[in-house]
Design a protein around this motif. Structure first.
Motif, PDB file in Angstrom:
ATOM      1  N   ALA A   1       4.651   2.364   1.949  1.00 22.00           N
ATOM      2  CA  ALA A   1       5.408   3.504   1.443  1.00 22.00           C
ATOM      3  C   ALA A   1       4.481   4.705   1.351  1.00 22.00           C
ATOM      4  O   ALA A   1       3.267   4.583   1.479  1.00 22.00           O
ATOM      5  N   TYR A   2       5.092   5.864   1.092  1.00 21.09           N
ATOM      6  CA  TYR A   2       4.302   7.082   0.907  1.00 21.09           C
ATOM      7  C   TYR A   2       5.000   7.970  -0.114  1.00 21.09           C
ATOM      8  O   TYR A   2       6.196   7.844  -0.366  1.00 21.09           O
ATOM      9  N   LEU A   3       4.220   8.847  -0.700  1.00 19.51           N
ATOM     10  CA  LEU A   3       4.735   9.879  -1.597  1.00 19.51           C
ATOM     11  C   LEU A   3       4.133  11.205  -1.162  1.00 19.51           C
ATOM     12  O   LEU A   3       2.912  11.309  -0.996  1.00 19.51           O
ATOM     13  N   ALA A   4       4.974  12.196  -0.973  1.00 19.86           N
ATOM     14  CA  ALA A   4       4.495  13.537  -0.630  1.00 19.86           C
ATOM     15  C   ALA A   4       4.177  14.281  -1.915  1.00 19.86           C
ATOM     16  O   ALA A   4       4.966  14.280  -2.854  1.00 19.86           O
ATOM     17  N   LYS A   5       2.975  14.873  -1.970  1.00 19.34           N
ATOM     18  CA  LYS A   5       2.585  15.666  -3.140  1.00 19.34           C
ATOM     19  C   LYS A   5       3.220  17.045  -3.062  1.00 19.34           C
ATOM     20  O   LYS A   5       3.317  17.587  -1.955  1.00 19.34           O
ATOM     21  N   PRO A   6       3.594  17.626  -4.161  1.00 24.72           N
ATOM     22  CA  PRO A   6       3.594  16.997  -5.478  1.00 24.72           C
ATOM     23  C   PRO A   6       4.789  16.051  -5.586  1.00 24.72           C
ATOM     24  O   PRO A   6       5.850  16.317  -5.047  1.00 24.72           O
TER      25      PRO A   6
ATOM     26  N   VAL B   1       0.851  -1.186   0.000  1.00 25.06           N
ATOM     27  CA  VAL B   1       0.000   0.000   0.000  1.00 25.06           C
ATOM     28  C   VAL B   1       0.892   1.243   0.000  1.00 25.06           C
ATOM     29  O   VAL B   1       1.816   1.351   0.811  1.00 25.06           O
ATOM     30  N   ILE B   2       0.591   2.160  -0.920  1.00 25.62           N
ATOM     31  CA  ILE B   2       1.278   3.445  -0.981  1.00 25.62           C
ATOM     32  C   ILE B   2       0.259   4.533  -0.660  1.00 25.62           C
ATOM     33  O   ILE B   2      -0.778   4.623  -1.307  1.00 25.62           O
ATOM     34  N   LEU B   3       0.552   5.357   0.343  1.00 27.06           N
ATOM     35  CA  LEU B   3      -0.261   6.529   0.634  1.00 27.06           C
ATOM     36  C   LEU B   3       0.411   7.736  -0.007  1.00 27.06           C
ATOM     37  O   LEU B   3       1.635   7.834  -0.008  1.00 27.06           O
ATOM     38  N   PHE B   4      -0.380   8.641  -0.558  1.00 28.81           N
ATOM     39  CA  PHE B   4       0.176   9.888  -1.065  1.00 28.81           C
ATOM     40  C   PHE B   4      -0.684  11.038  -0.582  1.00 28.81           C
ATOM     41  O   PHE B   4      -1.884  10.893  -0.390  1.00 28.81           O
ATOM     42  N   SER B   5      -0.013  12.175  -0.333  1.00 27.46           N
ATOM     43  CA  SER B   5      -0.729  13.307   0.238  1.00 27.46           C
ATOM     44  C   SER B   5       0.140  14.553   0.220  1.00 27.46           C
ATOM     45  O   SER B   5       1.364  14.471   0.177  1.00 27.46           O
ATOM     46  N   ALA B   6      -0.520  15.698   0.277  1.00 30.72           N
ATOM     47  CA  ALA B   6       0.179  16.965   0.470  1.00 30.72           C
ATOM     48  C   ALA B   6       0.297  17.293   1.961  1.00 30.72           C
ATOM     49  O   ALA B   6       0.898  18.293   2.329  1.00 30.72           O
ATOM     50  N   HIS B   7      -0.259  16.442   2.818  1.00 25.76           N
ATOM     51  CA  HIS B   7      -0.195  16.651   4.262  1.00 25.76           C
ATOM     52  C   HIS B   7       1.262  16.681   4.701  1.00 25.76           C
ATOM     53  O   HIS B   7       2.063  15.834   4.287  1.00 25.76           O
ATOM     54  N   LEU B   8       1.627  17.635   5.527  1.00 29.90           N
ATOM     55  CA  LEU B   8       3.019  17.788   5.952  1.00 29.90           C
ATOM     56  C   LEU B   8       3.524  16.607   6.768  1.00 29.90           C
ATOM     57  O   LEU B   8       4.725  16.359   6.835  1.00 29.90           O
ATOM     58  N   ASN B   9       2.629  15.864   7.385  1.00 32.42           N
ATOM     59  CA  ASN B   9       3.003  14.757   8.267  1.00 32.42           C
ATOM     60  C   ASN B   9       2.766  13.394   7.618  1.00 32.42           C
ATOM     61  O   ASN B   9       2.529  12.417   8.315  1.00 32.42           O
ATOM     62  N   ILE B  10       2.832  13.323   6.292  1.00 30.88           N
ATOM     63  CA  ILE B  10       2.497  12.080   5.592  1.00 30.88           C
ATOM     64  C   ILE B  10       3.401  10.916   6.011  1.00 30.88           C
ATOM     65  O   ILE B  10       2.951   9.776   6.061  1.00 30.88           O
ATOM     66  N   ALA B  11       4.641  11.179   6.357  1.00 30.67           N
ATOM     67  CA  ALA B  11       5.541  10.089   6.766  1.00 30.67           C
ATOM     68  C   ALA B  11       5.009   9.393   8.021  1.00 30.67           C
ATOM     69  O   ALA B  11       4.947   8.156   8.067  1.00 30.67           O
ATOM     70  N   ASN B  12       4.594  10.165   9.018  1.00 30.77           N
ATOM     71  CA  ASN B  12       4.053   9.570  10.247  1.00 30.77           C
ATOM     72  C   ASN B  12       2.684   8.947  10.014  1.00 30.77           C
ATOM     73  O   ASN B  12       2.365   7.906  10.598  1.00 30.77           O
ATOM     74  N   ILE B  13       1.877   9.589   9.184  1.00 28.96           N
ATOM     75  CA  ILE B  13       0.558   9.034   8.860  1.00 28.96           C
ATOM     76  C   ILE B  13       0.727   7.665   8.207  1.00 28.96           C
ATOM     77  O   ILE B  13       0.043   6.700   8.568  1.00 28.96           O
ATOM     78  N   ALA B  14       1.630   7.562   7.254  1.00 26.18           N
ATOM     79  CA  ALA B  14       1.871   6.288   6.567  1.00 26.18           C
ATOM     80  C   ALA B  14       2.375   5.234   7.548  1.00 26.18           C
ATOM     81  O   ALA B  14       1.913   4.086   7.529  1.00 26.18           O
ATOM     82  N   LYS B  15       3.294   5.617   8.404  1.00 27.03           N
ATOM     83  CA  LYS B  15       3.842   4.678   9.393  1.00 27.03           C
ATOM     84  C   LYS B  15       2.749   4.177  10.332  1.00 27.03           C
ATOM     85  O   LYS B  15       2.639   2.977  10.584  1.00 27.03           O
ATOM     86  N   ASN B  16       1.928   5.093  10.854  1.00 27.00           N
ATOM     87  CA  ASN B  16       0.880   4.720  11.812  1.00 27.00           C
ATOM     88  C   ASN B  16      -0.226   3.883  11.193  1.00 27.00           C
ATOM     89  O   ASN B  16      -0.906   3.140  11.892  1.00 27.00           O
ATOM     90  N   SER B  17      -0.438   4.010   9.889  1.00 23.12           N
ATOM     91  CA  SER B  17      -1.489   3.231   9.229  1.00 23.12           C
ATOM     92  C   SER B  17      -0.933   1.948   8.607  1.00 23.12           C
ATOM     93  O   SER B  17      -1.659   1.231   7.943  1.00 23.12           O
ATOM     94  N   LEU B  18       0.361   1.689   8.810  1.00 17.19           N
ATOM     95  CA  LEU B  18       1.054   0.479   8.325  1.00 17.19           C
ATOM     96  C   LEU B  18       1.256   0.450   6.812  1.00 17.19           C
ATOM     97  O   LEU B  18       1.472  -0.614   6.233  1.00 17.19           O
ATOM     98  N   ALA B  19       1.188   1.607   6.170  1.00 15.42           N
ATOM     99  CA  ALA B  19       1.436   1.663   4.723  1.00 15.42           C
ATOM    100  C   ALA B  19       2.870   1.214   4.447  1.00 15.42           C
ATOM    101  O   ALA B  19       3.772   1.409   5.265  1.00 15.42           O
TER     102      ALA B  19
END
Length: 117
Positions: free
Chosen positions: A97-102, A77-95
């Motif tokens: 990986a993540y990509l910060a927008k843009p 699962v990859i989460l992507f977002s413009a949210h400034l805290n996407i790294a922690n959000i991805a970690k806490n939701s067990l994703a």
């Protein structure tokens, strides 16, 4: 050929991501809203990409459910977002990986390829 499930409430972004994934040689299933776990299981996607904000909901809880389900836990699962805290959000939701927008298209394709190997 692998199948990607992409969930994003913005149709233009969804279309662009679908085009990129198709151009990589994979099938794409697009959804503009969050799906129930039972439907995600039926779709049997090889990878799932979520926008962190979809229809004014946050899919972090759904991501956690996917990663906790024995039938889906192996699906990256990859989460992507413009949210400034996407790294922690991805970690806490067990994703996985993540990509910060843009994000750069090359970053997306490299990440998808690495998770599908």
């Amino acid at each position: 050929m692998k199948t990607a499930l992409i969930i994003n409430d913005d149709k233009d972004t969804l279309d662009i991501l679908g085009y990129i994934i198709n151009d990589m040689g994979h099938n794409c299933i697009n959804s503009q809203s969050l799906l129930p776990i039972s439907e995600i299981i039926e779709l049997a996607a090889d990878i799932i990409l979520f926008d962190h904000y979809t229809n004014l909901q946050t899919p972090g809880n759904l991501c956690f459910q996917i990663k906790s389900d024995p039938l889906l836990s192996h699906v990256p699962v990859i989460l992507f977002s413009a949210h400034l805290n996407i790294a922690n959000i991805a970690k806490n939701s067990l994703a996985d990986a993540y990509l910060a927008k843009p994000f750069d298209i090359d970053d997306l394709t490299n990440l998808v390829n690495s998770l599908l190997q």
